[in-house]
Design a protein around this motif. Structure first.
Motif, PDB file in Angstrom:
ATOM      1  N   THR A 100      -8.916   0.347 -11.015  1.00 46.50           N
ATOM      2  CA  THR A 100      -8.777  -0.672  -9.962  1.00 46.50           C
ATOM      3  C   THR A 100      -7.396  -0.607  -9.307  1.00 46.50           C
ATOM      4  OG1 THR A 100      -8.101  -2.197 -11.716  1.00 46.50           O
ATOM      5  CG2 THR A 100     -10.400  -2.358 -10.974  1.00 46.50           C
ATOM      6  N   ARG A 101      -7.317  -1.111  -8.090  1.00 45.55           N
ATOM      7  CA  ARG A 101      -6.045  -1.249  -7.376  1.00 45.55           C
ATOM      8  C   ARG A 101      -6.072  -2.573  -6.622  1.00 45.55           C
ATOM      9  NH1 ARG A 101      -4.497   2.109 -10.351  1.00 45.55           N
ATOM     10  NH2 ARG A 101      -3.877   4.249  -9.905  1.00 45.55           N
ATOM     11  N   VAL A 102      -4.920  -3.212  -6.560  1.00 44.16           N
ATOM     12  CA  VAL A 102      -4.814  -4.507  -5.878  1.00 44.16           C
ATOM     13  C   VAL A 102      -4.832  -4.302  -4.362  1.00 44.16           C
ATOM     14  CG1 VAL A 102      -3.337  -6.529  -5.521  1.00 44.16           C
ATOM     15  CG2 VAL A 102      -3.471  -5.462  -7.792  1.00 44.16           C
ATOM     16  N   ILE A 103      -5.492  -5.223  -3.676  1.00 48.90           N
ATOM     17  CA  ILE A 103      -5.388  -5.261  -2.210  1.00 48.90           C
ATOM     18  C   ILE A 103      -4.865  -6.633  -1.841  1.00 48.90           C
ATOM     19  CG2 ILE A 103      -7.916  -5.743  -1.984  1.00 48.90           C
ATOM     20  CD1 ILE A 103      -7.595  -4.283   0.831  1.00 48.90           C
ATOM     21  N   ARG A 104      -3.769  -6.637  -1.085  1.00 47.78           N
ATOM     22  CA  ARG A 104      -3.110  -7.886  -0.672  1.00 47.78           C
ATOM     23  C   ARG A 104      -2.253  -7.570   0.544  1.00 47.78           C
ATOM     24  NH1 ARG A 104       2.533  -6.063  -1.905  1.00 47.78           N
ATOM     25  NH2 ARG A 104       2.166  -4.445  -3.423  1.00 47.78           N
ATOM     26  N   ALA A 105      -1.979  -8.638   1.308  1.00 49.59           N
ATOM     27  CA  ALA A 105      -1.174  -8.432   2.517  1.00 49.59           C
ATOM     28  C   ALA A 105       0.239  -8.991   2.343  1.00 49.59           C
ATOM     29  CB  ALA A 105      -1.861  -9.084   3.717  1.00 49.59           C
ATOM     30  N   THR A 106       0.533  -9.503   1.176  1.00 48.85           N
ATOM     31  CA  THR A 106       1.859 -10.070   0.893  1.00 48.85           C
ATOM     32  C   THR A 106       2.857  -8.932   0.733  1.00 48.85           C
ATOM     33  OG1 THR A 106       0.943 -12.044  -0.099  1.00 48.85           O
ATOM     34  CG2 THR A 106       3.125 -11.406  -0.849  1.00 48.85           C
ATOM     35  N   TYR A 107       3.793  -8.828   1.648  1.00 47.58           N
ATOM     36  CA  TYR A 107       4.728  -7.705   1.668  1.00 47.58           C
ATOM     37  C   TYR A 107       6.142  -8.152   2.035  1.00 47.58           C
ATOM     38  CZ  TYR A 107       2.007  -3.446   0.845  1.00 47.58           C
ATOM     39  OH  TYR A 107       1.294  -2.419   0.256  1.00 47.58           O
ATOM     40  N   GLY A 108       6.531  -9.390   1.726  1.00 51.69           N
ATOM     41  CA  GLY A 108       7.860  -9.854   2.108  1.00 51.69           C
ATOM     42  C   GLY A 108       8.022  -9.753   3.613  1.00 51.69           C
ATOM     43  N   SER A 109       9.183  -9.253   4.032  1.00 54.93           N
ATOM     44  CA  SER A 109       9.430  -9.165   5.477  1.00 54.93           C
ATOM     45  C   SER A 109       9.017  -7.797   6.041  1.00 54.93           C
ATOM     46  CB  SER A 109      10.911  -9.422   5.760  1.00 54.93           C
ATOM     47  OG  SER A 109      11.670  -8.550   4.959  1.00 54.93           O
ATOM     48  N   HIS A 110       8.365  -6.962   5.221  1.00 54.66           N
ATOM     49  CA  HIS A 110       7.945  -5.629   5.690  1.00 54.66           C
ATOM     50  C   HIS A 110       6.603  -5.768   6.399  1.00 54.66           C
ATOM     51  CE1 HIS A 110      11.188  -3.618   3.500  1.00 54.66           C
ATOM     52  NE2 HIS A 110      11.067  -4.688   2.746  1.00 54.66           N
ATOM     53  N   THR A 111       6.674  -6.378   7.578  1.00 59.85           N
ATOM     54  CA  THR A 111       5.452  -6.816   8.256  1.00 59.85           C
ATOM     55  C   THR A 111       4.584  -5.657   8.730  1.00 59.85           C
ATOM     56  OG1 THR A 111       6.756  -7.063  10.231  1.00 59.85           O
ATOM     57  CG2 THR A 111       6.365  -9.052   8.966  1.00 59.85           C
ATOM     58  N   ILE A 112       5.150  -4.470   8.831  1.00 58.78           N
ATOM     59  CA  ILE A 112       4.328  -3.310   9.192  1.00 58.78           C
ATOM     60  C   ILE A 112       3.180  -3.179   8.185  1.00 58.78           C
ATOM     61  CG2 ILE A 112       5.825  -1.693   7.933  1.00 58.78           C
ATOM     62  CD1 ILE A 112       5.282   0.389  10.069  1.00 58.78           C
ATOM     63  N   TYR A 113       3.486  -3.478   6.929  1.00 58.95           N
ATOM     64  CA  TYR A 113       2.452  -3.357   5.891  1.00 58.95           C
ATOM     65  C   TYR A 113       1.532  -4.584   5.855  1.00 58.95           C
ATOM     66  CZ  TYR A 113       5.021   0.707   4.298  1.00 58.95           C
ATOM     67  OH  TYR A 113       5.630   1.938   4.239  1.00 58.95           O
ATOM     68  N   THR A 114       2.054  -5.752   6.237  1.00 58.53           N
ATOM     69  CA  THR A 114       1.194  -6.940   6.302  1.00 58.53           C
ATOM     70  C   THR A 114       0.053  -6.663   7.283  1.00 58.53           C
ATOM     71  OG1 THR A 114       3.191  -8.258   6.020  1.00 58.53           O
ATOM     72  CG2 THR A 114       1.219  -9.454   6.685  1.00 58.53           C
ATOM     73  N   ALA A 115       0.431  -6.151   8.452  1.00 57.20           N
ATOM     74  CA  ALA A 115      -0.576  -5.872   9.482  1.00 57.20           C
ATOM     75  C   ALA A 115      -1.528  -4.756   9.033  1.00 57.20           C
ATOM     76  CB  ALA A 115       0.127  -5.471  10.784  1.00 57.20           C
ATOM     77  N   MET A 116      -0.961  -3.722   8.413  1.00 59.02           N
ATOM     78  CA  MET A 116      -1.803  -2.595   7.954  1.00 59.02           C
ATOM     79  C   MET A 116      -2.794  -3.058   6.890  1.00 59.02           C
ATOM     80  SD  MET A 116       0.507   0.721   7.152  1.00 59.02           S
ATOM     81  CE  MET A 116      -0.356   2.242   7.234  1.00 59.02           C
ATOM     82  N   ALA A 117      -2.318  -3.880   5.961  1.00 61.63           N
ATOM     83  CA  ALA A 117      -3.191  -4.333   4.872  1.00 61.63           C
ATOM     84  C   ALA A 117      -4.317  -5.201   5.428  1.00 61.63           C
ATOM     85  CB  ALA A 117      -2.380  -5.089   3.828  1.00 61.63           C
ATOM     86  N   ALA A 118      -3.992  -6.019   6.429  1.00 60.49           N
ATOM     87  CA  ALA A 118      -5.033  -6.877   7.019  1.00 60.49           C
ATOM     88  C   ALA A 118      -6.108  -6.017   7.690  1.00 60.49           C
ATOM     89  CB  ALA A 118      -4.405  -7.841   8.022  1.00 60.49           C
ATOM     90  N   ARG A 119      -5.659  -4.968   8.385  1.00 58.07           N
ATOM     91  CA  ARG A 119      -6.622  -4.057   9.026  1.00 58.07           C
ATOM     92  C   ARG A 119      -7.432  -3.303   7.982  1.00 58.07           C
ATOM     93  NH1 ARG A 119      -3.219  -0.456  12.512  1.00 58.07           N
ATOM     94  NH2 ARG A 119      -4.795   1.179  12.435  1.00 58.07           N
ATOM     95  N   ALA A 120      -6.747  -2.877   6.947  1.00 57.97           N
ATOM     96  CA  ALA A 120      -7.431  -2.119   5.886  1.00 57.97           C
ATOM     97  C   ALA A 120      -8.510  -2.986   5.243  1.00 57.97           C
ATOM     98  CB  ALA A 120      -6.420  -1.654   4.834  1.00 57.97           C
ATOM     99  N   LEU A 121      -8.185  -4.250   5.016  1.00 52.63           N
ATOM    100  CA  LEU A 121      -9.170  -5.144   4.376  1.00 52.63           C
ATOM    101  C   LEU A 121     -10.436  -5.249   5.224  1.00 52.63           C
ATOM    102  CD1 LEU A 121     -10.072  -7.140   2.210  1.00 52.63           C
ATOM    103  CD2 LEU A 121      -8.839  -8.935   3.434  1.00 52.63           C
TER     104      LEU A 121
END
Ligand SMILES: Cc1cc2nc3c(=O)[nH]c(=O)nc-3n(C[C@H](O)[C@H](O)[C@H](O)COP(=O)(O)OP(=O)(O)OC[C@H]3O[C@@H](n4cnc5c(N)ncnc54)[C@H](O)[C@@H]3O)c2cc1C
Length: 385
Positions: free
Chosen positions: A46-67
């Motif tokens: 298993t691997r965690v999926i989450r959009a919580t990335y501190g201030s590294h918002t490039i990953y927040t947006a990517m994780a939301a799209r990935a989800l």
């Protein structure tokens, strides 16, 4: 039709191959041991999926799209890949990461539920919240069935017209001109118009001059502890994925299919040889996990260890991915450096890589090799990785 060879059927290569097939390319995907194999970084259960990335918002947006893509695929493929249990984030005295994350999630319209200590204790009586200064629940988070997902993606590559071959590719010979073929370990050659190397922790040894130590493989132990008989408190929905961002960053995944309660420490371990090293956990690692359980999940303090995984992070110095063209061969591409957080992003990485390889998108400087030309001051590794 352009023929593109993708080497590596992990999260980065599998999704890249699938996206290229969908955009009309002829694709051959090759992997030395198979999608999500036990040596690969994508090979865990298993691997965690989450959009919580501190201030590294490039990953927040990517994780939301990935989800969104994971959700769509799960529905279309009728596959059991995604479990949205929610993610419970616990922060210690220094909760800057939590505050920055909350702001970023809010800005992206991703809901979180702030919990008071007494509310958290009421909801999760199986957790001892000692030392936790703030916490929130990220409801649109959970976990992915990692190696099952890799196998599923390769099945889709084949079903949608691509080819998959189990073979080990040798490093391409690069001499300043486009590469026309690669050699496989059985001595045969494969010709193509472009090549994507998504070889996870092996990237450094395949490209010693261009990647080399920029992708370092560290040994990461994961443990599965037994839960008490007849006790559902350590399974979803009683327990979500949890992440304890205290002095160390320790996280876990609720028990699934009676296979044990997963716990892991995100701190990078010692170097590992992904091909040759054995995958046996250390007594010290198990003891440290038990000590943590005794504090945070006291009813699991004496739980027997059921099984373990020894995986590796393939980290870059700044924990950001490498998605770039080889600087000396315009048709050779490198995708990797997942740095302990790349799995969930597979679907988006696939889209980005396909767009770049097909000449529709420029390389994003955040993921370019050139960023390492001036080394980061102090070499930092953020807690979100
Ligand atoms: C313990 C652990 C926990 C993690 N937790 C999370 C998490 O919770 N959430 C998250 O999003 N991410 C997480 N990650 C990170 C994530 O799993 C990785 O970043 C991601 O899986 C990397 O995928 P990859 O495709 O780059 O590499 P890999 O999965 O390693 O794939 C590379 C593939 O290339 C093949 N290969 C290599 N060399 C050759 C060759 N010469 N010829 C042919 N094939 C070759 C290998 O067999 C392998 O299948 C975690 C990683 C670990 C180890």
């Amino acid at each position: 039709m352009r023929h593109i060879i993708v080497v590596g059927a992990g999260a980065f290569g599998g999704w890249t191959a699938l996206e290229l097939v969908r955009r009309g390319a002829r694709v051959t995907l090759v992997d030395a041991w198979g999608p999500g194999n036990t040596r690969a970084s994508s090979g865990g259960r298993t691997r965690v999926i989450r959009a919580t990335y501190g201030s590294h918002t490039i990953y927040t947006a990517m994780a939301a799209r990935a989800l969104e893509i994971w959700r769509d695929c799960e529905a279309t493929w009728q596959a059991d890949l995604l479990h949205l249990t929610g993610a419970l984030w616990m922060f210690g005295e220094d909760d800057e990461f939590g505050r920055a994350s909350a702001a970023a999630l809010h800005a992206h319209g991703i809901p979180i539920e702030e919990l008071t200590a007494s509310e958290a204790r009421r909801r999760y009586p199986q957790i001892d919240f000692g030392g936790v200064s703030s916490l929130f629940l990220e409801p649109q988070a959970g976990y992915l069935r990692a190696r099952a997902a890799c196998a599923q993606v390769v099945e889709r590559v084949e079903a949608e017209g691509g080819e998959y071959r189990q073979a080990a590719a040798l490093a391409p010979r690069i001499s300043g001109t486009p590469v026309t073929s690669i050699e496989l370990s059985d001595g045969s050659r494969l010709n193509a118009d472009a090549f994507v190397f998504a070889c996870g922790p092996w990237l450094g040894s395949l490209f010693p001059d261009v990647v080399g130590p920029l992708v370092s493989a560290t040994r990461q132990e994961v443990y599965y502890f037994a839960t008490p008989a007849g006790d559902a408190r350590f399974q979803a929905p009683s327990l979500p994925v949890w992440l304890d961002a205290g002095e160390r960053f320790i996280y876990g995944i609720p028990e699934r299919a009676a296979r044990g309660f997963k716990i892991a420490d995100d701190t990078p371990g010692p170097p590992i040889d992904p091909t040759g090293d054995e995958r046996v956990p250390t007594a010290a690692g198990i003891a440290a996990a038990r000590a943590f359980l005794a504090r945070r999940f006291p009813d699991l303090a004496n739980a027997p260890l059921l099984s373990s995984e020894v995986c590796q992070y393939e980290s870059t110095p700044d924990s950001n991915f490498i998605l770039d063209r080889h600087p000396e061969a315009a048709n050779v591409w490198i995708a990797g450096g997942g740095s302990g957080h790349g799995f969930k992003m597979g679907p988006v990485i696939g889209q980005l890589m396909a767009s770049m390889v097909l000449g529709e998108l420029a390389v994003d400087p955040a993921f370019a090799l050139a960023r390492f030309a001036s080394p980061p001051i102090g070499g930092w590794r953020p807690k979100w990785a």
